[in-house]
Design a protein around this motif. Structure first.
Motif, PDB file in Angstrom:
ATOM      1  N   VAL A  37       0.836  -1.092  -0.066  1.00 53.80           N
ATOM      2  CA  VAL A  37       0.030   0.008  -0.131  1.00 53.80           C
ATOM      3  C   VAL A  37       0.771   1.410   0.045  1.00 53.80           C
ATOM      4  O   VAL A  37       1.791   1.304   0.770  1.00 53.80           O
ATOM      5  N   LYS A  38       0.826   2.081  -0.985  1.00 57.83           N
ATOM      6  CA  LYS A  38       1.503   3.205  -1.085  1.00 57.83           C
ATOM      7  C   LYS A  38       0.544   4.693  -1.167  1.00 57.83           C
ATOM      8  O   LYS A  38      -0.521   4.398  -1.637  1.00 57.83           O
ATOM      9  N   PRO A  39       1.244   5.603  -0.994  1.00 55.36           N
ATOM     10  CA  PRO A  39       0.215   6.825  -0.656  1.00 55.36           C
ATOM     11  C   PRO A  39      -0.462   7.034  -2.477  1.00 55.36           C
ATOM     12  O   PRO A  39      -1.502   7.182  -2.340  1.00 55.36           O
TER      13      PRO A  39
ATOM     14  N   ALA B   7       0.034  -1.235  -4.845  1.00 55.08           N
ATOM     15  CA  ALA B   7       1.001  -1.731  -5.860  1.00 55.08           C
ATOM     16  C   ALA B   7       1.096  -3.452  -5.460  1.00 55.08           C
ATOM     17  O   ALA B   7       1.558  -3.608  -4.488  1.00 55.08           O
ATOM     18  N   LEU B   8       1.176  -4.062  -6.984  1.00 56.51           N
ATOM     19  CA  LEU B   8       1.557  -5.391  -6.980  1.00 56.51           C
ATOM     20  C   LEU B   8       2.706  -5.722  -7.817  1.00 56.51           C
ATOM     21  O   LEU B   8       2.603  -5.540  -9.081  1.00 56.51           O
TER      22      LEU B   8
ATOM     23  N   HIS C 205       9.150  -4.646   9.114  1.00 55.78           N
ATOM     24  CA  HIS C 205       7.681  -4.603   8.550  1.00 55.78           C
ATOM     25  C   HIS C 205       7.047  -5.780   9.136  1.00 55.78           C
ATOM     26  O   HIS C 205       7.935  -6.784   9.592  1.00 55.78           O
ATOM     27  N   LYS C 206       5.722  -5.851   8.853  1.00 62.92           N
ATOM     28  CA  LYS C 206       5.019  -7.199   9.269  1.00 62.92           C
ATOM     29  C   LYS C 206       3.960  -7.333   8.195  1.00 62.92           C
ATOM     30  O   LYS C 206       3.857  -6.785   7.172  1.00 62.92           O
ATOM     31  N   GLY C 207       3.430  -8.686   8.151  1.00 60.56           N
ATOM     32  CA  GLY C 207       2.372  -8.850   7.100  1.00 60.56           C
ATOM     33  C   GLY C 207       1.853 -10.239   7.314  1.00 60.56           C
ATOM     34  O   GLY C 207       1.879 -10.878   8.189  1.00 60.56           O
ATOM     35  N   VAL C 208       1.414 -10.429   6.106  1.00 60.60           N
ATOM     36  CA  VAL C 208       0.787 -12.004   6.011  1.00 60.60           C
ATOM     37  C   VAL C 208       1.344 -12.364   4.555  1.00 60.60           C
ATOM     38  O   VAL C 208       1.380 -11.725   3.666  1.00 60.60           O
ATOM     39  N   ASP C 209       2.040 -13.893   4.857  1.00 65.55           N
ATOM     40  CA  ASP C 209       2.294 -14.766   3.587  1.00 65.55           C
ATOM     41  C   ASP C 209       1.460 -15.569   3.415  1.00 65.55           C
ATOM     42  O   ASP C 209       0.604 -16.211   4.391  1.00 65.55           O
TER      43      ASP C 209
ATOM     44  N   TYR D  24       2.630 -12.013  -0.666  1.00 68.35           N
ATOM     45  CA  TYR D  24       2.546 -11.337   0.608  1.00 68.35           C
ATOM     46  C   TYR D  24       2.468  -9.888   0.640  1.00 68.35           C
ATOM     47  O   TYR D  24       2.527  -9.345  -0.507  1.00 68.35           O
ATOM     48  N   ASN D  25       2.058  -9.433   1.763  1.00 66.32           N
ATOM     49  CA  ASN D  25       1.798  -7.775   1.967  1.00 66.32           C
ATOM     50  C   ASN D  25       2.801  -7.452   3.097  1.00 66.32           C
ATOM     51  O   ASN D  25       3.393  -8.269   3.853  1.00 66.32           O
TER      52      ASN D  25
END
Length: 150
Positions: A64-66, A70-71, A124-128, A146-147
């Protein structure tokens, strides 16, 4: 007739027990390949890391960018090359918990919340989200989505 009823009460639980054992074995194998991936990243072991992925595996990174989401798509081979430019211990990805692991025959998914540390500092953290395919007797990662967020 009594024999048929008795047989049902004996064989059905045995079948269910056997299926549950197979499911547990597959889940353990999936967790193992994920932990092996993280360990190989940390130790910068290209042989071990490559063995975790299928030959045409892909990574999909959501950020997530301003300016909007983006993927990015990265072949696993390129990801492995990038890991090999690091020093052992630079990259440390840690499983926070095990989310659902769903398995149907030779395909599986695993939802894995994580934290990532670079040079010992939290970044950072996120989900794989792992999509795995059973190749022979072992699961390998086909897709890793992942994010990353704070």
């Amino acid at each position: 007739m009594k024999f048929k009823i008795v047989a049902l009460f004996v064989f059905i639980p045995l079948f269910v027990f056997g299926q549950n054992q197979k499911q547990t074995k597959d889940e353990d194998q999936i967790k193992s390949v994920i932990l092996k991936t993280f360990s190989a990243m940390k130790s910068v072991d290209s042989v071990a890391l490559k063995s975790c992925f299928t030959s045409n595996a892909m990574l999909h990174i959501s950020q997530v960018k301003p300016e909007g989401n983006a993927l990015r798509e990265v072949p696993a081979a390129k990801f492995i090359q990038n890991v090999m430019t690091r020093k052992p211990g630079d990259m440390d990805e840690r499983v926070l918990s095990w989310g659902p692991i769903l398995i149907d025959q030779e395909i599986a998914t695993a939802w894995v919340p994580y934290e990532f540390y670079f040079n010992g500092k939290f970044t950072h953290k996120g989900v794989d989200v792992f999509l795995l395919v059973k190749s022979g007797n072992e699961f390998k990662i086909q897709t890793l989505l992942y994010n990353m967020h704070q």
